[in-house]
Enzyme design. Structure first.
Site, PDB file in Angstrom:
ATOM      1  N   CYS A   1       0.804  -1.233   0.000  1.00 28.58           N
ATOM      2  CA  CYS A   1       0.000   0.000   0.000  1.00 28.58           C
ATOM      3  C   CYS A   1       0.838   1.286   0.000  1.00 28.58           C
ATOM      4  O   CYS A   1       0.571   2.195  -0.788  1.00 28.58           O
ATOM      5  CB  CYS A   1      -0.906   0.055   1.229  1.00 28.58           C
ATOM      6  SG  CYS A   1      -1.454  -1.528   1.837  1.00 28.58           S
TER       7      CYS A   1
ATOM      8  N   LYS B   1       3.283   1.657  -3.081  1.00 23.90           N
ATOM      9  CA  LYS B   1       2.371   1.732  -4.247  1.00 23.90           C
ATOM     10  C   LYS B   1       1.744   3.125  -4.346  1.00 23.90           C
ATOM     11  O   LYS B   1       1.697   3.720  -5.407  1.00 23.90           O
ATOM     12  CB  LYS B   1       1.298   0.646  -4.088  1.00 23.90           C
ATOM     13  CG  LYS B   1       0.221   0.569  -5.135  1.00 23.90           C
ATOM     14  CD  LYS B   1      -0.969   1.471  -4.940  1.00 23.90           C
ATOM     15  CE  LYS B   1      -1.716   1.341  -3.656  1.00 23.90           C
ATOM     16  NZ  LYS B   1      -2.498   0.155  -3.491  1.00 23.90           N
TER      17      LYS B   1
ATOM     18  N   HIS C   1     -20.507  23.208  -2.345  1.00 20.37           N
ATOM     19  CA  HIS C   1     -20.333  23.573  -3.742  1.00 20.37           C
ATOM     20  C   HIS C   1     -19.110  24.459  -3.938  1.00 20.37           C
ATOM     21  O   HIS C   1     -18.867  25.318  -3.101  1.00 20.37           O
ATOM     22  CB  HIS C   1     -21.599  24.301  -4.214  1.00 20.37           C
ATOM     23  CG  HIS C   1     -21.602  24.583  -5.672  1.00 20.37           C
ATOM     24  ND1 HIS C   1     -21.731  23.603  -6.629  1.00 20.37           N
ATOM     25  CD2 HIS C   1     -21.479  25.761  -6.339  1.00 20.37           C
ATOM     26  CE1 HIS C   1     -21.689  24.157  -7.831  1.00 20.37           C
ATOM     27  NE2 HIS C   1     -21.533  25.455  -7.683  1.00 20.37           N
TER      28      HIS C   1
ATOM     29  N   GLU D   1     -20.609  16.594  -3.894  1.00 21.02           N
ATOM     30  CA  GLU D   1     -21.984  17.077  -3.709  1.00 21.02           C
ATOM     31  C   GLU D   1     -22.976  16.293  -4.566  1.00 21.02           C
ATOM     32  O   GLU D   1     -24.160  16.218  -4.237  1.00 21.02           O
ATOM     33  CB  GLU D   1     -22.081  18.576  -4.016  1.00 21.02           C
ATOM     34  CG  GLU D   1     -21.872  18.937  -5.470  1.00 21.02           C
ATOM     35  CD  GLU D   1     -21.936  20.449  -5.718  1.00 21.02           C
ATOM     36  OE1 GLU D   1     -22.919  21.086  -5.302  1.00 21.02           O
ATOM     37  OE2 GLU D   1     -20.993  20.987  -6.334  1.00 21.02           O
TER      38      GLU D   1
HETATM   39  P1  NDP Z   1      -6.644 -10.262  -7.103  1.00 20.31           P
HETATM   40  O1  NDP Z   1      -7.164 -11.452  -6.429  1.00 20.31           O
HETATM   41  O2  NDP Z   1      -7.300  -8.938  -6.889  1.00 20.31           O
HETATM   42  O3  NDP Z   1      -6.596 -10.514  -8.671  1.00 20.31           O
HETATM   43  C1  NDP Z   1      -5.926 -11.613  -9.204  1.00 20.31           C
HETATM   44  C2  NDP Z   1      -6.077 -11.557 -10.692  1.00 20.31           C
HETATM   45  O4  NDP Z   1      -5.306 -12.622 -11.253  1.00 20.31           O
HETATM   46  C3  NDP Z   1      -7.509 -11.749 -11.163  1.00 20.31           C
HETATM   47  O5  NDP Z   1      -7.740 -10.948 -12.284  1.00 20.31           O
HETATM   48  C4  NDP Z   1      -7.524 -13.236 -11.540  1.00 20.31           C
HETATM   49  O6  NDP Z   1      -8.423 -13.529 -12.573  1.00 20.31           O
HETATM   50  C5  NDP Z   1      -6.129 -13.414 -12.090  1.00 20.31           C
HETATM   51  N1  NDP Z   1      -5.670 -14.791 -12.052  1.00 20.31           N
HETATM   52  C6  NDP Z   1      -5.562 -15.614 -11.000  1.00 20.31           C
HETATM   53  N2  NDP Z   1      -5.086 -16.807 -11.344  1.00 20.31           N
HETATM   54  C7  NDP Z   1      -4.888 -16.755 -12.687  1.00 20.31           C
HETATM   55  C8  NDP Z   1      -4.424 -17.671 -13.643  1.00 20.31           C
HETATM   56  N3  NDP Z   1      -4.052 -18.901 -13.311  1.00 20.31           N
HETATM   57  N4  NDP Z   1      -4.365 -17.281 -14.932  1.00 20.31           N
HETATM   58  C9  NDP Z   1      -4.742 -16.043 -15.271  1.00 20.31           C
HETATM   59  N5  NDP Z   1      -5.192 -15.128 -14.421  1.00 20.31           N
HETATM   60  C10 NDP Z   1      -5.257 -15.471 -13.128  1.00 20.31           C
HETATM   61  O7  NDP Z   1      -5.099 -10.232  -6.706  1.00 20.31           O
HETATM   62  P2  NDP Z   1      -4.000  -9.108  -6.782  1.00 20.31           P
HETATM   63  O8  NDP Z   1      -2.728  -9.850  -6.967  1.00 20.31           O
HETATM   64  O9  NDP Z   1      -4.352  -8.039  -7.736  1.00 20.31           O
HETATM   65  O10 NDP Z   1      -4.052  -8.515  -5.323  1.00 20.31           O
HETATM   66  C11 NDP Z   1      -3.970  -9.390  -4.204  1.00 20.31           C
HETATM   67  C12 NDP Z   1      -4.800  -8.892  -3.056  1.00 20.31           C
HETATM   68  O11 NDP Z   1      -4.107  -7.824  -2.412  1.00 20.31           O
HETATM   69  C13 NDP Z   1      -6.144  -8.276  -3.467  1.00 20.31           C
HETATM   70  O12 NDP Z   1      -7.155  -9.236  -3.605  1.00 20.31           O
HETATM   71  C14 NDP Z   1      -6.408  -7.353  -2.326  1.00 20.31           C
HETATM   72  O13 NDP Z   1      -6.993  -8.088  -1.280  1.00 20.31           O
HETATM   73  C15 NDP Z   1      -5.028  -6.890  -1.934  1.00 20.31           C
HETATM   74  N6  NDP Z   1      -4.727  -5.566  -2.532  1.00 20.31           N
HETATM   75  C16 NDP Z   1      -5.482  -4.486  -2.164  1.00 20.31           C
HETATM   76  C17 NDP Z   1      -5.222  -3.256  -2.701  1.00 20.31           C
HETATM   77  C18 NDP Z   1      -6.048  -2.098  -2.288  1.00 20.31           C
HETATM   78  O14 NDP Z   1      -6.764  -2.188  -1.300  1.00 20.31           O
HETATM   79  N7  NDP Z   1      -6.012  -0.984  -3.012  1.00 20.31           N
HETATM   80  C19 NDP Z   1      -4.153  -3.044  -3.661  1.00 20.31           C
HETATM   81  C20 NDP Z   1      -3.441  -4.248  -4.003  1.00 20.31           C
HETATM   82  C21 NDP Z   1      -3.732  -5.442  -3.454  1.00 20.31           C
HETATM   83  P3  NDP Z   1      -9.984 -13.815 -12.315  1.00 20.31           P
HETATM   84  O15 NDP Z   1     -10.619 -12.541 -11.883  1.00 20.31           O
HETATM   85  O16 NDP Z   1     -10.416 -14.273 -13.653  1.00 20.31           O
HETATM   86  O17 NDP Z   1     -10.014 -14.872 -11.253  1.00 20.31           O
END
Ligand code: NDP
Length: 453
Positions: free
Chosen positions: A47, A50, A434, A439
């Site tokens: 976080c 990033k 405003h 708003e």
């Molecule tokens: P996410 O779970 O958000 O997303 C993972 C992505 O990878 C999805 O699009 C998923 O596809 C895809 N995926 C998974 N397995 C495969 C595969 N075998 N082949 C192709 N695509 C795949 O994970 P992130 O890594 O983006 O983030 C991890 C976690 O960290 C988040 O869930 C969140 O909890 C936390 N986080 C929070 C943030 C915030 O609050 N701003 C910022 C960054 C991370 P599909 O959708 O099709 O399953």
């Protein structure tokens, strides 16, 4: 039996540190064990850095937009090495802050990798520590084996340590991390392609946000490839080949694996206590954060429920209060606000329209979509979209969704209104501030549609 400590925490990330400090404040003797730097993913590799990279990307937009406001500025150029050095200094400072916080609370920091060693025992190297309560707060790490060959690619951990950005990049995945970094990298001068297997990014979010996110990513020059996750990734010289099916192959000098994170439950000795992780590697917990082993508790990402820093912190504090304070507390994991720090950012609290409709309740939808005045003035195309989902029978606002400048700041405040049970009539009788974008949330009068029952 005399124990060395009242609580031993495995992992000095946000959740572990919060739990340990709170327990110590309640008079408990606490040890926290950490094998890496103190601070955990959020502070060191997630976080915080990033968001610092997001600010860097935002400055690029601001410098370009400033011309429309009358500023004469030269073409901006981003230097990753400069950002990386400043980021390293900042994370070092924050690590120091975390160490001081532990020290100030008289929590004993034990440096090394911890392993459970039967009931009430934890080993760190040759040293054995004992306590009646053990807390697993070991977090999660990027999944490196989701696709054959993807282990050779960078994850968000490595991205945040780059000294120079690649000219072109492929991002695999369509979740939080893929969307946030695609949006940032494109603004920092990288030619970005995103590969994800669903029709839109951000599965699980409201469709309005998903559609708008795709449009904004495209507007930032990102090439989107929905429905096309590679079946294999192959190293080719300094770069990579993505095998995309139908004999399609794409080559990229750099690839980001953003295919999710896995709980850090392997190698910590769960088997010595008979704790069986689930298929995803998560440690199962009951409603009071207890595992199947007496005296062993778990919080945050290692439990793989709502993987967000504030959840781990809230759980850690509630657990410490329950174990060592006067009042037993639990954390309500419903309606947690969260943000996706793409540009423009997304923020949301409450269920999506699809989730609410599936519940079978009658829902009234209010929506607005406009070009904010800052953009209109310079002919910019970035839009702001907002949505309120209202339970028709009770008039309660069930969800707020927004994509647009300042969305996280706005929605965090509205989350209080939702938690307090605000109705649409409460929104309607709140006077506008405003001129703001926020708003619009109190000015939506005509429903876009009625759904369900
Ligand atoms: P996410 O779970 O958000 O997303 C993972 C992505 O990878 C999805 O699009 C998923 O596809 C895809 N995926 C998974 N397995 C495969 C595969 N075998 N082949 C192709 N695509 C795949 O994970 P992130 O890594 O983006 O983030 C991890 C976690 O960290 C988040 O869930 C969140 O909890 C936390 N986080 C929070 C943030 C915030 O609050 N701003 C910022 C960054 C991370 P599909 O959708 O099709 O399953």
């Amino acid at each position: 039996m005399a124990y060395d400590f009242d609580l031993i925490t495995l992992g000095a990330g946000s959740g572990g540190v919060a739990a340990s400090r709170r327990a110590a404040m309640q008079g408990a003797r606490v040890a926290i064990i950490e094998g890496g730097q103190v601070g955990g993913t959020c502070v060191l590799r997630g976080c915080v850095p990033k968001k610092l990279l997001m600010y860097a990307a935002q400055f690029g937009d601001a410098i370009r937009e400033s011309r429309g406001y009358g500023w004469a500025v030269a073409e901006p150029r981003f230097e990753m090495a400069h950002w990386a050095a400043t980021k390293a200094a900042e994370t070092k400072r924050l690590e120091g802050v975390y160490r001081k916080l532990l020290d100030g609370a008289q929590v004993t920091l034990v440096e090394g990798w911890a392993k459970l060693d039967g009931p009430n025992r934890v080993k760190v190297g040759d040293r054995v520590l004992t306590a009646p309560h053990i807390l697993l707060a070991t977090g999660s790490a990027p999944i490196r084996d989701s696709i054959p060959g993807i282990d050779a690619c960078a994850t968000s951990d490595e991205l945040l340590d780059l000294q120079a950005l690649p000219p072109r990049a492929a991002l695999i995945g369509g979740g939080y991390i893929a969307v946030e970094f695609a949006s940032m990298l494109a603004r920092l001068g990288v030619e970005v392609s995103m590969f994800y297997r669903d029709r839109l990014p951000l599965r699980g979010f409201d469709d309005m946000l998903r559609t708008a996110a795709a449009a904004e990513l495209q507007a930032a020059g990102i090439s989107l490839h929905p429905g096309s996750a590679p079946s294999r990734v192959q190293r080719a010289g300094e770069g990579f080949l993505l095998m995309l099916g139908d004999d399609r192959v794409s080559d990229f000098p750099w690839v980001l694996n953003a295919t999710g994170r896995r709980p850090n439950s392997a190698g910590i000795g769960l088997e010595s206590l008979g704790i069986q992780p689930d298929q995803a590697g998560a440690v199962p917990v009951n409603e009071t954060l207890g595992t199947t082993a007496p005296g062993v508790h778990a919080i945050g990402d290692v439990t793989n429920r709502k993987n967000l820093t504030p959840v781990a912190i809230a759980e850690g504090r509630a657990l410490a209060d329950s174990l060592f304070g006067k009042v037993k507390r639990q954390v309500d994991l419903s309606d947690i606000a969260s943000a996706v720090f793409m540009l423009p950012p997304i923020a949301t609290v409450g269920p999506s329209e699809a989730q609410l409709t599936a519940e079978g309740r009658a829902i009234t939808v209010f929506e607005t979509d406009f070009r904010p005045m800052k953009q209109a003035f310079i002919g910019g195309q970035e839009r702001t979209r907002m949505k309120l989902l209202v339970d028709t029978a009770s008039d309660r606002v069930r969800a707020v969704h927004m994509i647009g400048a300042d969305a996280p700041e706005i929605v965090q405040s509205l989350a209080v209104a939702l938690r307090a049970g605000a109705t649409k009539s409460d929104f309607d009788r709140t006077l506008a501030m405003h001129p703001t974008a926020a708003e619009e949330f109190v000015l939506m009068r005509e429903p876009s549609r009625q759904l369900g029952a």
